[in-house]
Design a protein around this motif. Structure first.
Motif, PDB file in Angstrom:
ATOM      1  N   LEU A   1       0.833  -1.205   0.000  1.00 29.85           N
ATOM      2  CA  LEU A   1       0.000   0.000   0.000  1.00 29.85           C
ATOM      3  C   LEU A   1       0.865   1.251   0.000  1.00 29.85           C
ATOM      4  N   ALA A   2       1.981   1.189   0.696  1.00 26.36           N
ATOM      5  CA  ALA A   2       2.888   2.337   0.739  1.00 26.36           C
ATOM      6  C   ALA A   2       3.500   2.629  -0.624  1.00 26.36           C
ATOM      7  N   GLY A   3       3.470   1.652  -1.529  1.00 24.86           N
ATOM      8  CA  GLY A   3       4.012   1.851  -2.875  1.00 24.86           C
ATOM      9  C   GLY A   3       3.026   2.434  -3.855  1.00 24.86           C
ATOM     10  N   ILE A   4       1.767   2.620  -3.452  1.00 24.14           N
ATOM     11  CA  ILE A   4       0.771   3.225  -4.343  1.00 24.14           C
ATOM     12  C   ILE A   4       0.887   4.738  -4.197  1.00 24.14           C
ATOM     13  N   ARG A   5       1.421   5.385  -5.203  1.00 18.38           N
ATOM     14  CA  ARG A   5       1.829   6.784  -5.103  1.00 18.38           C
ATOM     15  C   ARG A   5       0.689   7.715  -4.719  1.00 18.38           C
ATOM     16  N   ARG A   6      -0.426   7.608  -5.349  1.00 15.14           N
ATOM     17  CA  ARG A   6      -1.531   8.533  -5.100  1.00 15.14           C
ATOM     18  C   ARG A   6      -2.195   8.292  -3.749  1.00 15.14           C
ATOM     19  N   VAL A   7      -2.151   7.058  -3.276  1.00 18.00           N
ATOM     20  CA  VAL A   7      -2.789   6.728  -1.999  1.00 18.00           C
ATOM     21  C   VAL A   7      -1.876   7.065  -0.832  1.00 18.00           C
ATOM     22  N   ALA A   8      -0.574   6.824  -1.006  1.00 13.81           N
ATOM     23  CA  ALA A   8       0.379   7.019   0.090  1.00 13.81           C
ATOM     24  C   ALA A   8       0.969   8.421   0.128  1.00 13.81           C
ATOM     25  N   ASP A   9       0.394   9.367  -0.612  1.00 18.99           N
ATOM     26  CA  ASP A   9       0.912  10.736  -0.640  1.00 18.99           C
ATOM     27  C   ASP A   9       0.624  11.422   0.699  1.00 18.99           C
ATOM     28  N   PRO A  10       1.649  11.760   1.479  1.00 19.25           N
ATOM     29  CA  PRO A  10       1.407  12.380   2.792  1.00 19.25           C
ATOM     30  C   PRO A  10       0.818  13.784   2.699  1.00 19.25           C
ATOM     31  N   ASP A  11       0.953  14.449   1.535  1.00 19.20           N
ATOM     32  CA  ASP A  11       0.440  15.815   1.397  1.00 19.20           C
ATOM     33  C   ASP A  11      -1.080  15.844   1.284  1.00 19.20           C
TER      34      ASP A  11
ATOM     35  N   ALA B   1      -3.078  12.993   2.347  1.00 18.99           N
ATOM     36  CA  ALA B   1      -3.688  11.979   3.221  1.00 18.99           C
ATOM     37  C   ALA B   1      -3.708  12.446   4.669  1.00 18.99           C
ATOM     38  N   ARG B   2      -4.538  11.788   5.462  1.00 17.45           N
ATOM     39  CA  ARG B   2      -4.595  12.008   6.910  1.00 17.45           C
ATOM     40  C   ARG B   2      -4.350  10.685   7.618  1.00 17.45           C
ATOM     41  N   GLY B   3      -3.609  10.758   8.694  1.00 20.72           N
ATOM     42  CA  GLY B   3      -3.276   9.543   9.416  1.00 20.72           C
ATOM     43  C   GLY B   3      -1.912   9.014   9.014  1.00 20.72           C
ATOM     44  N   SER B   4      -1.583   7.833   9.504  1.00 19.99           N
ATOM     45  CA  SER B   4      -0.280   7.220   9.238  1.00 19.99           C
ATOM     46  C   SER B   4      -0.463   5.794   8.765  1.00 19.99           C
ATOM     47  N   LEU B   5       0.314   5.441   7.733  1.00 20.28           N
ATOM     48  CA  LEU B   5       0.259   4.068   7.233  1.00 20.28           C
ATOM     49  C   LEU B   5       0.815   3.072   8.245  1.00 20.28           C
ATOM     50  N   GLU B   6       1.574   3.551   9.205  1.00 22.74           N
ATOM     51  CA  GLU B   6       2.104   2.653  10.223  1.00 22.74           C
ATOM     52  C   GLU B   6       0.976   2.023  11.049  1.00 22.74           C
ATOM     53  N   MET B   7      -0.166   2.679  11.097  1.00 22.00           N
ATOM     54  CA  MET B   7      -1.311   2.175  11.854  1.00 22.00           C
ATOM     55  C   MET B   7      -2.271   1.360  10.982  1.00 22.00           C
ATOM     56  N   PHE B   8      -1.880   1.158   9.711  1.00 26.49           N
ATOM     57  CA  PHE B   8      -2.807   0.532   8.764  1.00 26.49           C
ATOM     58  C   PHE B   8      -3.246  -0.860   9.213  1.00 26.49           C
ATOM     59  N   GLU B   9      -2.338  -1.652   9.731  1.00 29.68           N
ATOM     60  CA  GLU B   9      -2.664  -3.033  10.084  1.00 29.68           C
ATOM     61  C   GLU B   9      -3.587  -3.132  11.302  1.00 29.68           C
TER      62      GLU B   9
ATOM     63  N   TYR C   1      -6.530   5.587   8.440  1.00 31.68           N
ATOM     64  CA  TYR C   1      -5.875   6.331   7.348  1.00 31.68           C
ATOM     65  C   TYR C   1      -6.958   6.771   6.366  1.00 31.68           C
ATOM     66  N   ILE C   2      -6.909   8.024   5.943  1.00 33.68           N
ATOM     67  CA  ILE C   2      -7.848   8.566   4.952  1.00 33.68           C
ATOM     68  C   ILE C   2      -7.024   9.174   3.820  1.00 33.68           C
ATOM     69  N   PHE C   3      -7.240   8.702   2.615  1.00 31.89           N
ATOM     70  CA  PHE C   3      -6.436   9.143   1.472  1.00 31.89           C
ATOM     71  C   PHE C   3      -7.299   9.876   0.450  1.00 31.89           C
ATOM     72  N   THR C   4      -6.637  10.657  -0.386  1.00 30.04           N
ATOM     73  CA  THR C   4      -7.276  11.330  -1.518  1.00 30.04           C
ATOM     74  C   THR C   4      -6.451  11.021  -2.756  1.00 30.04           C
TER      75      THR C   4
END
Length: 430
Positions: free
Chosen positions: A140-150, A152-160, A206-209
């Motif tokens: 999931l961290a490799g999906i550029r548009r989803v993992a964009d920190p600019d 998104a809200r939240g942290s992928l570290e909490m994804f699991e 995690y909430i992504f745009t």
């Protein structure tokens, strides 16, 4: 006695005469007014052409980028088969080995096993139909548009520890980080009374745009192992998501990926999924260029009317100049300079306006949206959230070449008429 040599074409005196004619006074027939009308017409036509081409190029680039930045470039799945329980399925039983083989293909950047399913999401007494993607955190961290920190809200570290929601889903359900969302699947647990729906609550971590309305409004990501349990996919995956280094040239990777995936594997590329829409955009680009080329031609025809008026008003001058020794070629070049100069200045003004529009499209569009009361751009219809523009050198060159070419060509006809004017006839009634 040395032989006299004729002056070279476009001599200084030809430019001087042309410049005096371009600055004709209003009392001399309003030629300067016609010159300004021609100039403004060409400038607006070139501006419209560059602005339209820039918007079309920007829309296509943004649309393709949202596809490539949030979706698989190549999807590997299995042809229909019968599993151990005698059921028809397309799942991948050996997805780990298959993924390892596909990773060895040159040009493959990332391979991720996926579990996919459609469910109902519920929160705050609101419902939304969504598509769940079961995927590992690193993938999931490799999906550029989803993992964009600019964005998104939240942290992928909490994804699991929960799930990742598209911003549109979160808005529709009225939830934020830390809230709970219930996922309801009709294909749940088998009981003595039939299959009962599976209902389970997950925390939003995690909430992504992603930049695409349809993706942000319908997509949820879930940890891969949890998705296997939730959708009854223990030990299998639904498909492989393959990301390649050259997505625009995906055709040259198809055969190698299919061979590496092994017998029974099928592939589906992003061009297969969106090729029809992209072809429609290309056709629309060509049609728009032709239509706006007609607009440029109409603007260039104003040069003809202005030059015809100029030739008519300067008939006496032409007769005098011819009797003084000016050749037909010199007269032609004088009036050609008059028309070409109008085309050059108008084209330059149009290029400047078109480039400024493409560069400052965001504040311009915001102003238009403000004065119109909002809602000018509906992302649910157009897919992306804003009107983009991409200024390309090729588009500017094509607009300049078209405008100048038409301006030069249409100028030749009234210039030839002036050059072929009989000086005797021109001075007979003077």
């Amino acid at each position: 006695m040395p032989k006299a040599t004729s002056p070279a074409p476009f001599a200084p005196y030809e430019w001087m005469i042309a410049w005096r004619y371009l600055g004709a006074r209003r009392s001399e027939g309003g030629v300067s007014v016609m010159t300004w009308i021609s100039l403004i017409g060409i400038a607006l036509a070139v501006f419209a052409l560059i602005a339209t081409l820039s918007v079309r190029a920007g829309f296509r680039a943004e649309f393709v980028d949202t596809i490539l930045g949030a979706n698989a470039h190549v999807t590997v799945y299995h042809m229909q088969r019968t599993d151990e329980a005698g059921r028809q399925t397309r799942t991948l039983p050996d997805y780990t080995a298959m993924a390892d083989r596909v990773r060895t293909v040159e040009g493959v950047e990332r391979v991720a096993p996926l579990v996919k399913g459609q469910v109902m999401a519920n929160a705050n007494e609101r419902n939304a139909g969504v598509e769940v993607f079961g995927i590992a955190k690193d993938d999931l961290a490799g999906i550029r548009r989803v993992a964009d920190p600019d964005t998104a809200r939240g942290s992928l570290e909490m994804f699991e520890q929960g799930i990742a929601l598209g911003s549109g889903v979160a808005q529709l359900l009225g939830v934020g980080l830390g809230d709970s969302v219930k996922l309801i699947s009709p294909n749940g647990v088998k009981t003595a009374f039939g299959v009962s729906p599976r209902v389970k609550a997950y925390e939003v971590t995690y909430i992504f745009t992603a930049g695409r309305y349809d993706i942000d409004r319908t997509r949820i990501y879930m940890p891969f192992e949890e998705a296997q349990l939730y959708f009854n996919r223990e030990g299998v995956a639904d498909e492989l998501e393959v990301i390649i280094t050259e997505p625009e040239a995906v055709q040259k990777f198809e055969t190698a990926i299919a061979q590496a995936a092994g017998a029974g594997a099928l592939i589906w590329t992003w061009r297969d999924a969106s090729g029809g829409f992209l072809r429609a955009l290309d056709i629309e680009d060509n049609v728009m260029f032709v239509i706006l080329s007609v607009l440029v031609l109409i603007a260039a025809m104003n040069i003809v009317s202005g030059l015809i008026m100029l030739v008519k008003n300067k008939g006496r001058d032409i007769g005098i100049l011819r009797t003084m020794g000016l050749t037909e070629g010199a007269v032609l070049r004088v009036f050609f300079i008059c028309g070409a100069f109008t085309g050059i200045i108008g084209t330059a003004a149009g290029v400047i306006l078109g480039c400024l529009f493409a560069v400052y499209i965001d504040p311009i569009f915001a102003m238009v949206n403000y004065f119109s009361g909002g809602g000018v751009w509906d992302p649910s219809i157009r897919g992306i959230y804003a009107l983009p523009a991409k200024l390309q050198l090729a588009d500017v060159i094509s607009a300049v070449a078209l405008s100048l070419g038409l301006s030069f060509v249409v100028t030749i006809f009234p210039a030839r008429r002036a050059a072929r004017m009989n000086p005797v006839e021109a001075l007979r009634y003077e």
